[in-house]
Design an enzyme around this catalytic site. Structure first.
Site, PDB file in Angstrom:
ATOM      1  N   ASN A  43       0.809  -1.225   0.000  1.00 18.13           N
ATOM      2  CA  ASN A  43       0.000   0.000   0.000  1.00 18.13           C
ATOM      3  C   ASN A  43       0.842   1.275   0.000  1.00 18.13           C
ATOM      4  OD1 ASN A  43       0.668  -0.693   2.709  1.00 18.13           O
ATOM      5  ND2 ASN A  43      -0.956   0.626   3.483  1.00 18.13           N
ATOM      6  N   SER A  61      -1.170  -7.463   7.111  1.00 17.44           N
ATOM      7  CA  SER A  61      -2.426  -7.803   7.780  1.00 17.44           C
ATOM      8  C   SER A  61      -2.173  -8.368   9.168  1.00 17.44           C
ATOM      9  CB  SER A  61      -3.203  -8.826   6.949  1.00 17.44           C
ATOM     10  OG  SER A  61      -2.577 -10.096   7.004  1.00 17.44           O
ATOM     11  N   THR A  62      -3.173  -8.240  10.028  1.00 12.83           N
ATOM     12  CA  THR A  62      -3.067  -8.792  11.380  1.00 12.83           C
ATOM     13  C   THR A  62      -2.914 -10.306  11.338  1.00 12.83           C
ATOM     14  OG1 THR A  62      -4.322  -6.954  12.327  1.00 12.83           O
ATOM     15  CG2 THR A  62      -4.255  -8.993  13.598  1.00 12.83           C
ATOM     16  N   ALA A  63      -3.629 -10.969  10.434  1.00 16.04           N
ATOM     17  CA  ALA A  63      -3.550 -12.433  10.345  1.00 16.04           C
ATOM     18  C   ALA A  63      -2.130 -12.883  10.008  1.00 16.04           C
ATOM     19  CB  ALA A  63      -4.543 -12.945   9.303  1.00 16.04           C
ATOM     20  N   GLU A  90       3.520  -3.745  12.297  1.00 16.22           N
ATOM     21  CA  GLU A  90       2.548  -2.676  12.031  1.00 16.22           C
ATOM     22  C   GLU A  90       1.447  -3.319  11.212  1.00 16.22           C
ATOM     23  OE1 GLU A  90       0.217  -0.401  10.473  1.00 16.22           O
ATOM     24  OE2 GLU A  90       1.801   0.346   9.152  1.00 16.22           O
ATOM     25  N   CYS A  95      -3.731   1.862   6.513  1.00 13.90           N
ATOM     26  CA  CYS A  95      -4.095   1.358   7.843  1.00 13.90           C
ATOM     27  C   CYS A  95      -4.598   2.466   8.759  1.00 13.90           C
ATOM     28  CB  CYS A  95      -2.902   0.670   8.490  1.00 13.90           C
ATOM     29  SG  CYS A  95      -2.314  -0.781   7.618  1.00 13.90           S
ATOM     30  N   GLU A 103       7.977   2.450  15.235  1.00 15.15           N
ATOM     31  CA  GLU A 103       8.931   2.848  14.219  1.00 15.15           C
ATOM     32  C   GLU A 103       9.052   4.368  14.245  1.00 15.15           C
ATOM     33  OE1 GLU A 103       8.741  -0.032  10.547  1.00 15.15           O
ATOM     34  OE2 GLU A 103       6.687   0.527  11.077  1.00 15.15           O
TER      35      GLU A 103
END
Length: 457
Positions: A134, A211-213, A232, A264, A433
């Site tokens: 992204n 992604s969180t997954a 992140e 995000c 970060e």
């Protein structure tokens, strides 16, 4: 079934192939890490001023290629050219900021009975950075450049769909005089190159954005080697608008439409106090209708396409044709286009409110008072960013402290500055970060005690 040995890079606005690059696998990762480990020892041994001088030269080289890098980002990621110029400039500016920190990685002296106690921040070694599609340039830079400044080597795996700007940055690093193999870019698939990087015993730390997954899986694999990670991950950020706010500024549609909503930090949950809810609805209807969606290379374009067919299908799944919504316009034909959209008929527990859509789609919800606003803002598994809009500074501070998020803005939608910390809480990530602590995040603290007492008589 084996994965392809090449990656095809598509222009999201036209679906045309703009490049084909080799796809690295585990053997290439092994080779890259071994090379990085060798050069890292020499790099860490350089005086910090010499590392800083080379990084400043790298920044100057990037500065001379901002337009080239921006146009490359337009072709591979579909970003508007204005956004892409900002991204290239952000990479340049972070290099300069990190270079300034190379000589300021300071230890401390701690009082201790019978001696002298000092600490040192020593580089970790080889850092593995896994960057997303992204924001390919800036996020690759966030993980890589402070690590280099602190004395580490970096192996960067860009996203499969957006490897071109990362590869060009690696070329510019060599052009600027950085040692060969210090900053390597390995395009490849997540389940091969990414996994090999995460599981490699000679990679000291992983920085992952995605992604969180997938972040959970990365963390689990790093845990087996007790390997530190910075994560992140996803977000579902609230935009809390009180009745006394500057409504037009608070409801800027690019708070959730920037980068076609593939952000995000996008303020995709618009929470508006009931007395001004209808005014907000009317304003958003007009604002969406005026957004210019089209060719990202055109200077007049305000929003470009989504990154891929897969992402387009995902976004569509949250917005049925009969959904109660405010909609803008988007081009027909080739390209991964979706119109700017605000859903107005959603329940607080619906998937569109709870889940990260990652597209140009927001939800509009009313709230009653400050307590209700905080409840709705925190009613999510994520905690990355958000905005609070009010003229009451006391309320702004109360809500900011009560909101569960790593980055908040009052009367602003800005989330990221390279000189301030960035990261999430809850399922939005782990660690920080950027900011003053960016370099020390890539070091190990060593404690040394020196006895000053004479030998026993």
């Amino acid at each position: 079934m084996s994965e392809p040995h090449e990656l095809q890079v598509l222009n999201p606005a036209t679906e045309e192939v703009v490049a084909t690059v080799p796809a690295a696998g585990a053997p290439e990762v092994d080779t890259a890490v071994a090379r990085a480990a060798r050069v890292q020892q020499k790099w860490a041994a350089l005086p910090p001023a010499d590392r800083a001088r080379l990084l400043r030269r790298f920044a100057d080289t990037v500065d001379g290629r901002v337009e080239e890098l921006a146009r490359l980002e337009v072709r591979e990621a579909g970003h508007t050219v204005g956004n892409a110029r900002w991204e290239a400039g952000n990479a340049r500016d972070l290099l300069l900021y990190a270079a300034g920190g190379a000589e300021r990685v300071l230890g401390s002296q701690i009082p201790a009975p019978g001696g002298w106690n000092v600490t040192f921040h020593e580089p970790l070694g080889v850092i593995g950075v896994i960057a997303p599609w992204n924001f390919p340039m800036p996020i690759a830079a966030w993980g890589s450049f402070p690590a280099l400044a602190a004395g580490n080597a970096v192996v960067l795996k860009p996203a499969e769909t957006t490897p071109l700007t990362a590869l060009r940055l690696a070329e510019l690093a060599l052009e600027a005089g950085l040692p060969e193999h210090l900053f390597q870019v390995l395009p490849g698939h997540g389940h091969t190159a990414g996994r090999a990087l995460v599981e490699h015993p000679d990679v000291a730390k992983i920085v992952f954005t995605g992604s969180t997954a997938t972040g959970r899986e990365v963390m689990e694999r790093c845990a087996r080697l007790v390997k530190p990670v910075t994560l992140e991950l996803g977000g579902k950020s609230p935009n809390v608008v009180f009745a006394d706010a500057d409504l037009e500024a608070a409801l800027d549609p690019f708070s959730f439409l920037d980068n076609a909503g593939q952000d995000c930090c996008a303020r995709t949950r618009i929470l508006v106090q009931e007395p001004v809810y209808e005014r907000a609805r009317e304003f958003l209807a007009g604002a969406l209708a005026s957004v210019v969606v089209g060719d990202p290379a055109d200077e007049k374009t305000q929003m470009g396409p989504l990154i891929s067919r897969r992402q387009l299908d995902r976004v569509r799944s949250y917005v049925p044709e009969d959904a109660e919504a405010l909609r803008g316009a988007a081009p027909d034909g080739a390209g991964f286009w979706f119109p700017p959209t605000v859903l107005t008929g959603e329940r607080p527990d619906s998937p569109a409110v709870r889940e990260e859509i990652f597209g140009p789609v927001a939800v509009l919800l009313p709230f009653t008072d400050e307590q209700d606003a905080v409840r709705l803002a925190n009613d999510t598994p994520y905690g990355l960013s958000g905005s609070v809009w009010t003229r009451d500074i006391g309320r702004a501070l109360r809500v900011s402290r009560a909101a569960q998020a790593g980055n908040l803005s009052v009367n602003s939608h800005s989330s990221v500055r390279y000189w301030t910390p960035f990261g999430g809480s809850k399922q939005s990530g782990l660690g920080r970060e950027l900011g003053p602590g960016a370099l020390t995040a890539f070091t190990e603290t060593k404690n040394v005690f020196i006895s000053t007492e004479g030998p026993a008589q």
